[in-house]
Design an enzyme around this catalytic site. Sequence first.
Site, PDB file in Angstrom:
ATOM      1  N   ASN A   9       0.870  -1.172   0.000  1.00  0.00           N
ATOM      2  CA  ASN A   9       0.000   0.000   0.000  1.00  0.00           C
ATOM      3  C   ASN A   9       0.907   1.222   0.000  1.00  0.00           C
ATOM      4  OD1 ASN A   9      -1.800   2.057   0.454  1.00  0.00           O
ATOM      5  ND2 ASN A   9      -2.419   1.377   2.507  1.00  0.00           N
ATOM      6  N   TRP A  10       1.012   1.837  -1.160  1.00  0.00           N
ATOM      7  CA  TRP A  10       1.944   2.969  -1.285  1.00  0.00           C
ATOM      8  C   TRP A  10       1.445   4.209  -0.564  1.00  0.00           C
ATOM      9  CZ3 TRP A  10       3.411   3.017  -7.259  1.00  0.00           C
ATOM     10  CH2 TRP A  10       4.089   1.821  -7.572  1.00  0.00           C
ATOM     11  N   LYS A  11       0.168   4.226  -0.224  1.00  0.00           N
ATOM     12  CA  LYS A  11      -0.434   5.427   0.377  1.00  0.00           C
ATOM     13  C   LYS A  11      -0.171   6.640  -0.534  1.00  0.00           C
ATOM     14  CE  LYS A  11      -0.112   3.140   4.789  1.00  0.00           C
ATOM     15  NZ  LYS A  11       0.015   3.211   6.246  1.00  0.00           N
ATOM     16  N   HIS A  96      -9.384   1.291   5.056  1.00  0.00           N
ATOM     17  CA  HIS A  96      -8.105   1.502   5.746  1.00  0.00           C
ATOM     18  C   HIS A  96      -8.329   2.455   6.927  1.00  0.00           C
ATOM     19  CE1 HIS A  96      -4.001   2.571   6.628  1.00  0.00           C
ATOM     20  NE2 HIS A  96      -3.642   1.487   5.953  1.00  0.00           N
ATOM     21  N   GLU A  98      -6.674   4.820   8.009  1.00  0.00           N
ATOM     22  CA  GLU A  98      -6.433   6.237   7.697  1.00  0.00           C
ATOM     23  C   GLU A  98      -7.672   6.859   7.033  1.00  0.00           C
ATOM     24  OE1 GLU A  98      -2.773   5.534   5.582  1.00  0.00           O
ATOM     25  OE2 GLU A  98      -1.876   4.897   7.481  1.00  0.00           O
ATOM     26  N   GLU A 168      -5.232  -4.828  10.519  1.00  0.00           N
ATOM     27  CA  GLU A 168      -4.175  -3.836  10.726  1.00  0.00           C
ATOM     28  C   GLU A 168      -4.414  -3.116  12.045  1.00  0.00           C
ATOM     29  OE1 GLU A 168      -2.249  -2.593   6.745  1.00  0.00           O
ATOM     30  OE2 GLU A 168      -3.976  -1.303   7.051  1.00  0.00           O
ATOM     31  N   GLY A 174       2.869   2.167  10.782  1.00  0.00           N
ATOM     32  CA  GLY A 174       3.856   3.230  10.646  1.00  0.00           C
ATOM     33  C   GLY A 174       4.557   3.582  11.940  1.00  0.00           C
ATOM     34  N   SER A 214       3.665  -2.234  10.272  1.00  0.00           N
ATOM     35  CA  SER A 214       5.111  -2.344  10.461  1.00  0.00           C
ATOM     36  C   SER A 214       5.664  -3.727  10.121  1.00  0.00           C
ATOM     37  CB  SER A 214       5.500  -1.948  11.888  1.00  0.00           C
ATOM     38  OG  SER A 214       5.138  -0.598  12.132  1.00  0.00           O
ATOM     39  N   GLY A 235       2.944  -1.172   4.169  1.00  0.00           N
ATOM     40  CA  GLY A 235       3.022   0.245   3.851  1.00  0.00           C
ATOM     41  C   GLY A 235       4.450   0.641   3.509  1.00  0.00           C
ATOM     42  N   GLY A 236       5.138   1.211   4.478  1.00  0.00           N
ATOM     43  CA  GLY A 236       6.493   1.733   4.272  1.00  0.00           C
ATOM     44  C   GLY A 236       7.427   0.807   3.514  1.00  0.00           C
TER      45      GLY A 236
HETATM   46  P1  13P Z   1       3.222   0.265   7.581  1.00  0.00           P
HETATM   47  O1  13P Z   1       3.688  -1.037   6.960  1.00  0.00           O
HETATM   48  O2  13P Z   1       3.974   1.445   7.061  1.00  0.00           O
HETATM   49  O3  13P Z   1       3.157   0.176   9.069  1.00  0.00           O
HETATM   50  O4  13P Z   1       1.714   0.482   7.061  1.00  0.00           O
HETATM   51  C1  13P Z   1       0.820  -0.544   7.161  1.00  0.00           C
HETATM   52  C2  13P Z   1      -0.403  -0.168   6.419  1.00  0.00           C
HETATM   53  O5  13P Z   1      -1.126   0.728   6.820  1.00  0.00           O
HETATM   54  C3  13P Z   1      -0.688  -0.869   5.174  1.00  0.00           C
HETATM   55  O6  13P Z   1      -1.956  -0.577   4.719  1.00  0.00           O
END
Ligand code: 13P
Length: 251
Positions: A9-11, A96, A98, A168, A174, A214, A235-236
């Site tokens: 997930n590149w966000k 998600h 967010e 999640e 993050g 993470s 994510g990251g």
């Molecule tokens: P991180 O891997 O950066 O913690 O993010 C997880 C995430 O929100 C994937 O959708």
Amino acid sequence: MRKKIVAGNWKMNKNLQEGLALAQELDAALKGKQVNCGVVIGTPFIHLASVANAIDTEKIGVAAQNCADKASGAYTGEVSAEMVASTGAKYVILGHSERRAYYHETAGILKEKVLLALENNLTPIFCIGEVLEEREANRHFDVVKSQVTASLFDLSKEDFSRIVLAYEPVWAIGTGKTATAAQAQEMHAFIRNTLSEKYGEEVVENTSILYGGSCNASNAKELFSNPDVDGGLIGGASLGVDKFMPIIEAF
Ligand code: 13P
């Protein structure tokens, strides 16, 4: 046998050129390689068509990170599930944390989005997870159960069988703080149980439940070795092939 999936997930990262380069680099890294899981990348909307055109979408599924809760019409700035599907994307990340927290997406809105995604033959990757205070108050199971039931439990068995879930825990996103393998397994087993009561064991044995928060090259193997953890939503660590590839190879 349910599918193992590692999804990125590149966000809101990478401009179009950077995103295209990352997708192509991943495509090249996977070429001729036998991997033991499905690979998905969730890009911003504006990247979808270019990315889907530039890579082997049989090997790497392309996902949007959202879609509208309406089919079409006067909704300035929105992107419909049909539009997403027309780019060649096959998945859409929905719910998600967010989006729930910053864009006030409620269970009811998410229910509409899931239906529209399914109508347009997109596979929803439906995210659920508790915040830290909820876990500390020992309410995490209730919270996750109500997220699942409120948005998904009106689906028919057939429609439900097309959903991928992603647990999640918000406190792990993050933050560098991962759920332990035991915490992940405990929640995933609980989710599978909850789903089984509604949709029956046969359907739910085939439902993939990913872990996100993470997840990285050093913890992926341990997390993925749990019987109810079917992969990751990353994510990251999905923003570079050097970090993403070892997670794919953890299977
Ligand atoms: P991180 O891997 O950066 O913690 O993010 C997880 C995430 O929100 C994937 O959708």
